[in-house]
Scaffold this motif. Structure first.
Motif, PDB file in Angstrom:
ATOM      1  N   ILE A   1       6.546  40.781  41.934  1.00  0.00           N
ATOM      2  CA  ILE A   1       7.068  39.455  41.815  1.00  0.00           C
ATOM      3  C   ILE A   1       6.153  38.501  42.552  1.00  0.00           C
ATOM      4  O   ILE A   1       5.553  38.723  43.495  1.00  0.00           O
ATOM      5  N   ASP A   2       5.947  37.415  41.665  1.00  0.00           N
ATOM      6  CA  ASP A   2       4.975  36.437  41.941  1.00  0.00           C
ATOM      7  C   ASP A   2       5.749  35.149  42.815  1.00  0.00           C
ATOM      8  O   ASP A   2       6.308  34.204  42.450  1.00  0.00           O
ATOM      9  N   ALA A   3       5.828  35.655  44.213  1.00  0.00           N
ATOM     10  CA  ALA A   3       6.480  34.659  45.269  1.00  0.00           C
ATOM     11  C   ALA A   3       5.961  34.795  46.464  1.00  0.00           C
ATOM     12  O   ALA A   3       5.351  35.807  46.832  1.00  0.00           O
ATOM     13  N   GLU A   4       5.932  33.793  47.349  1.00  0.00           N
ATOM     14  CA  GLU A   4       5.649  33.984  48.795  1.00  0.00           C
ATOM     15  C   GLU A   4       6.694  33.773  49.669  1.00  0.00           C
ATOM     16  O   GLU A   4       7.633  33.003  49.468  1.00  0.00           O
ATOM     17  N   PRO A   5       6.779  34.389  50.779  1.00  0.00           N
ATOM     18  CA  PRO A   5       7.860  34.191  51.797  1.00  0.00           C
ATOM     19  C   PRO A   5       7.681  32.755  52.563  1.00  0.00           C
ATOM     20  O   PRO A   5       6.566  32.169  52.590  1.00  0.00           O
ATOM     21  N   ALA A   6       8.951  32.138  52.360  1.00  0.00           N
ATOM     22  CA  ALA A   6       9.053  30.857  53.077  1.00  0.00           C
ATOM     23  C   ALA A   6      10.294  30.932  54.082  1.00  0.00           C
ATOM     24  O   ALA A   6      11.278  31.527  53.824  1.00  0.00           O
ATOM     25  N   TYR A   7       9.835  30.573  55.111  1.00  0.00           N
ATOM     26  CA  TYR A   7      10.651  30.603  56.560  1.00  0.00           C
ATOM     27  C   TYR A   7      11.478  29.401  57.134  1.00  0.00           C
ATOM     28  O   TYR A   7      10.879  28.429  56.907  1.00  0.00           O
ATOM     29  N   LEU A   8      12.773  29.831  57.131  1.00  0.00           N
ATOM     30  CA  LEU A   8      13.609  28.676  57.912  1.00  0.00           C
ATOM     31  C   LEU A   8      13.804  28.800  59.137  1.00  0.00           C
ATOM     32  O   LEU A   8      14.221  30.142  59.579  1.00  0.00           O
ATOM     33  N   PRO A   9      13.412  27.947  59.936  1.00  0.00           N
ATOM     34  CA  PRO A   9      13.823  28.186  61.657  1.00  0.00           C
ATOM     35  C   PRO A   9      15.313  28.757  61.662  1.00  0.00           C
ATOM     36  O   PRO A   9      16.190  28.059  61.011  1.00  0.00           O
ATOM     37  N   ARG A  10      15.556  29.392  62.699  1.00  0.00           N
ATOM     38  CA  ARG A  10      16.818  29.739  62.986  1.00  0.00           C
ATOM     39  C   ARG A  10      17.730  28.562  63.384  1.00  0.00           C
ATOM     40  O   ARG A  10      18.971  28.694  63.034  1.00  0.00           O
ATOM     41  N   SER A  11      17.146  27.561  64.104  1.00  0.00           N
ATOM     42  CA  SER A  11      18.087  26.351  64.366  1.00  0.00           C
ATOM     43  C   SER A  11      18.676  25.803  63.177  1.00  0.00           C
ATOM     44  O   SER A  11      19.685  25.105  63.392  1.00  0.00           O
ATOM     45  N   LEU A  12      18.119  25.846  61.783  1.00  0.00           N
ATOM     46  CA  LEU A  12      18.679  25.415  60.952  1.00  0.00           C
ATOM     47  C   LEU A  12      19.370  26.631  59.843  1.00  0.00           C
ATOM     48  O   LEU A  12      20.426  26.311  59.259  1.00  0.00           O
ATOM     49  N   ALA A  13      18.778  27.806  60.003  1.00  0.00           N
ATOM     50  CA  ALA A  13      19.473  28.808  59.274  1.00  0.00           C
ATOM     51  C   ALA A  13      20.711  29.379  59.820  1.00  0.00           C
ATOM     52  O   ALA A  13      21.754  29.496  58.969  1.00  0.00           O
ATOM     53  N   ASP A  14      21.120  29.261  61.061  1.00  0.00           N
ATOM     54  CA  ASP A  14      22.490  29.490  61.623  1.00  0.00           C
ATOM     55  C   ASP A  14      23.382  28.461  61.190  1.00  0.00           C
ATOM     56  O   ASP A  14      24.572  28.707  60.658  1.00  0.00           O
ATOM     57  N   PRO A  15      23.114  26.988  61.207  1.00  0.00           N
ATOM     58  CA  PRO A  15      24.347  26.281  60.626  1.00  0.00           C
ATOM     59  C   PRO A  15      24.596  26.282  58.971  1.00  0.00           C
ATOM     60  O   PRO A  15      25.692  26.156  58.681  1.00  0.00           O
ATOM     61  N   ALA A  16      23.250  26.625  58.458  1.00  0.00           N
ATOM     62  CA  ALA A  16      23.386  26.717  57.002  1.00  0.00           C
ATOM     63  C   ALA A  16      24.214  28.029  56.534  1.00  0.00           C
ATOM     64  O   ALA A  16      25.001  28.019  55.684  1.00  0.00           O
ATOM     65  N   ALA A  17      24.061  29.065  57.400  1.00  0.00           N
ATOM     66  CA  ALA A  17      24.813  30.323  57.030  1.00  0.00           C
ATOM     67  C   ALA A  17      26.472  30.094  57.396  1.00  0.00           C
ATOM     68  O   ALA A  17      27.239  30.613  56.689  1.00  0.00           O
ATOM     69  N   LEU A  18      26.683  29.228  58.496  1.00  0.00           N
ATOM     70  CA  LEU A  18      27.881  29.030  58.854  1.00  0.00           C
ATOM     71  C   LEU A  18      28.778  28.220  57.595  1.00  0.00           C
ATOM     72  O   LEU A  18      29.863  28.562  57.351  1.00  0.00           O
ATOM     73  N   VAL A  19      28.036  27.379  57.230  1.00  0.00           N
ATOM     74  CA  VAL A  19      28.430  26.310  56.011  1.00  0.00           C
ATOM     75  C   VAL A  19      28.751  27.314  54.835  1.00  0.00           C
ATOM     76  O   VAL A  19      29.830  27.401  54.086  1.00  0.00           O
ATOM     77  N   ALA A  20      27.631  28.354  54.449  1.00  0.00           N
ATOM     78  CA  ALA A  20      28.003  29.245  53.220  1.00  0.00           C
ATOM     79  C   ALA A  20      29.282  30.216  53.530  1.00  0.00           C
ATOM     80  O   ALA A  20      29.940  30.268  52.686  1.00  0.00           O
ATOM     81  N   GLU A  21      29.410  30.747  54.616  1.00  0.00           N
ATOM     82  CA  GLU A  21      30.226  31.697  54.985  1.00  0.00           C
ATOM     83  C   GLU A  21      31.791  30.890  54.715  1.00  0.00           C
ATOM     84  O   GLU A  21      32.858  31.411  54.329  1.00  0.00           O
ATOM     85  N   THR A  22      31.921  29.691  55.293  1.00  0.00           N
ATOM     86  CA  THR A  22      32.925  29.097  55.512  1.00  0.00           C
ATOM     87  C   THR A  22      33.446  28.746  53.842  1.00  0.00           C
ATOM     88  O   THR A  22      34.526  28.833  53.469  1.00  0.00           O
ATOM     89  N   ALA A  23      32.463  28.328  53.342  1.00  0.00           N
ATOM     90  CA  ALA A  23      32.711  27.954  51.580  1.00  0.00           C
ATOM     91  C   ALA A  23      33.230  29.417  50.984  1.00  0.00           C
ATOM     92  O   ALA A  23      34.082  29.051  50.092  1.00  0.00           O
ATOM     93  N   PHE A  24      32.666  30.376  51.128  1.00  0.00           N
ATOM     94  CA  PHE A  24      32.898  31.718  50.465  1.00  0.00           C
ATOM     95  C   PHE A  24      34.264  32.035  50.775  1.00  0.00           C
ATOM     96  O   PHE A  24      35.190  32.692  50.280  1.00  0.00           O
ATOM     97  N   ARG A  25      34.554  31.964  52.056  1.00  0.00           N
ATOM     98  CA  ARG A  25      36.143  32.259  52.476  1.00  0.00           C
ATOM     99  C   ARG A  25      36.991  31.521  51.734  1.00  0.00           C
ATOM    100  O   ARG A  25      38.121  31.783  51.492  1.00  0.00           O
ATOM    101  N   LEU A  26      36.787  29.927  52.014  1.00  0.00           N
ATOM    102  CA  LEU A  26      37.769  29.186  51.273  1.00  0.00           C
ATOM    103  C   LEU A  26      38.034  29.477  49.681  1.00  0.00           C
ATOM    104  O   LEU A  26      39.048  29.414  49.038  1.00  0.00           O
ATOM    105  N   LEU A  27      36.799  29.926  49.080  1.00  0.00           N
ATOM    106  CA  LEU A  27      37.064  30.146  47.628  1.00  0.00           C
ATOM    107  C   LEU A  27      37.157  31.779  47.520  1.00  0.00           C
ATOM    108  O   LEU A  27      37.363  31.945  46.158  1.00  0.00           O
ATOM    109  N   ARG A  28      37.551  32.430  48.493  1.00  0.00           N
ATOM    110  CA  ARG A  28      37.873  33.737  48.251  1.00  0.00           C
ATOM    111  C   ARG A  28      37.207  34.747  47.648  1.00  0.00           C
ATOM    112  O   ARG A  28      37.313  35.411  46.762  1.00  0.00           O
ATOM    113  N   ARG A  29      35.565  34.377  47.951  1.00  0.00           N
ATOM    114  CA  ARG A  29      34.758  35.006  47.055  1.00  0.00           C
ATOM    115  C   ARG A  29      34.593  36.685  47.722  1.00  0.00           C
ATOM    116  O   ARG A  29      34.478  36.765  48.960  1.00  0.00           O
ATOM    117  N   PRO A  30      34.568  37.695  46.779  1.00  0.00           N
ATOM    118  CA  PRO A  30      34.557  39.011  47.343  1.00  0.00           C
ATOM    119  C   PRO A  30      33.423  39.237  47.752  1.00  0.00           C
ATOM    120  O   PRO A  30      32.957  40.440  48.792  1.00  0.00           O
TER     121      PRO A  30
END
Length: 313
Positions: A241-270
């Motif tokens: 795979i022609d790709a490079e790792p790109a890192y997101l600081p945890r200070s940004l990753a945690d809020p982004a994960a919370l938003v994603a989890e909330t959206a998936f729960r509201l949409l009842r994604r399995p």
């Protein structure tokens, strides 16, 4: 690696239709043991369980006909960080109790997880007595810790980030994070992590089933920790795979994960979102385990981390 010994040992393997359980069945059959395979699926390819006889058994349902065995290797359970907490607790706690009760008198080897360690701080060469703890990020860690507590006499194995041929969790999650030539990850890439190849874990299960100890808790990983960035680059290279790792600081990753989890729960994604707070917590900081006890007491001699052949996994 040290040979498990005890030719002709009779073992039952739960979760045999899954990734780890199948690997354990194949290793035990190759050792010359008599294997009884149990799993939730109605049927499996015989090659998956090494040709062992397979019985469909939901651990929360009716028990199958009793089988005389010397040891049970319990690989069944829920391994997801996403889903109804009640179902995860039932699979991991009630399922473990039922598996142990079905084979009274047999040695019980329980495949647990490094997620029983404190998820809210780095795990730095953690020894076995550092878990369980009083707080967990989700039902998975909490239920696996409770499952350990419910066993009166068992050999408990704690792997971390199991990978290898047939992997249905770790590798797909890594590859699913590739976007536009970048592999999205968290932290700075220099954090050390302990990984566990499924072959090393299967070997540890056989050592635990055959002796020399009948109870105890043991971390089980590859021979040495690796640097996250090195591991990700090795996976990409092996998969072509022609790709490079790109890192997101945890200070940004945690809020982004919370938003994603909330959206998936509201949409009842399995299915879980690609980024969860659990995943962030396990990738953004050091997660390493001390395997001295397994080396000294089980005779565990693991190989080093390798993704050779990952193109075919």
């Amino acid at each position: 690696m040290t040979e498990p010994g005890r030719p002709g040992l009779r073992v039952a393997v739960t979760g045999a239709s899954g990734f780890v359980g199948g690997a354990v069945c194949r290793a035990a059959v190759a050792e010359g043991w008599t294997v009884s395979a149990f799993g939730r699926r109605t049927s499996v390819d015989r090659a998956h369980v090494g040709g062992a006889p397979y019985t469909s058994w939901d651990l929360l349902g009716e028990r199958p006909e009793p089988v005389e065995v010397d040891a049970v290797i319990h690989c069944a359970g829920s391994v997801t960080d996403w889903g109804p907490p009640r179902a995860i607790w039932a699979a991991n706690v009630d399922g473990t109790r039922n598996a142990a009760a079905a084979f009274p008198g047999a040695r019980f080897v329980h495949v647990s997880t490094a997620s029983v360690y404190d998820p809210f701080r780095p795990t730095v060469l953690a020894a076995e007595d550092e878990a369980p703890v009083g707080r967990y990020a989700n039902a998975y860690g909490a239920s696996k810790a409770a499952a350990e507590r419910c066993l009166d006499r068992a050999v408990v194995l704690r792997p971390h980030a199991v990978y290898g041929r047939g992997d249905t969790t770790l590798l797909p999650r890594v590859l699913g994070a590739v976007r536009g030539g970048r592999l999205l990850a968290v932290g700075d890439g220099r954090q050390r992590i302990s990984l566990t190849s499924v072959d090393n874990l299967a070997r540890a299960c056989l050592l635990a089933a055959a002796g020399p100890v009948e109870r105890g808790v043991f971390n089980v990983t590859d021979a040495e920790p690796v640097v996250l960035d090195d591991a990700l680059r090795a996976i990409l290279r092996e998969r072509g795979i022609d790709a490079e790792p790109a890192y997101l600081p945890r200070s940004l990753a945690d809020p982004a994960a919370l938003v994603a989890e909330t959206a998936f729960r509201l949409l009842r994604r399995p299915r879980p979102p690609r980024l969860t707070r659990y995943a962030v917590g396990h990738l953004a900081v050091e997660r390493t385990l001390d395997i001295t006890a397994a080396r000294d007491r089980l005779g565990y001699r693991p190989t080093t981390t390798s993704f050779a052949g990952a193109a075919d996994w």
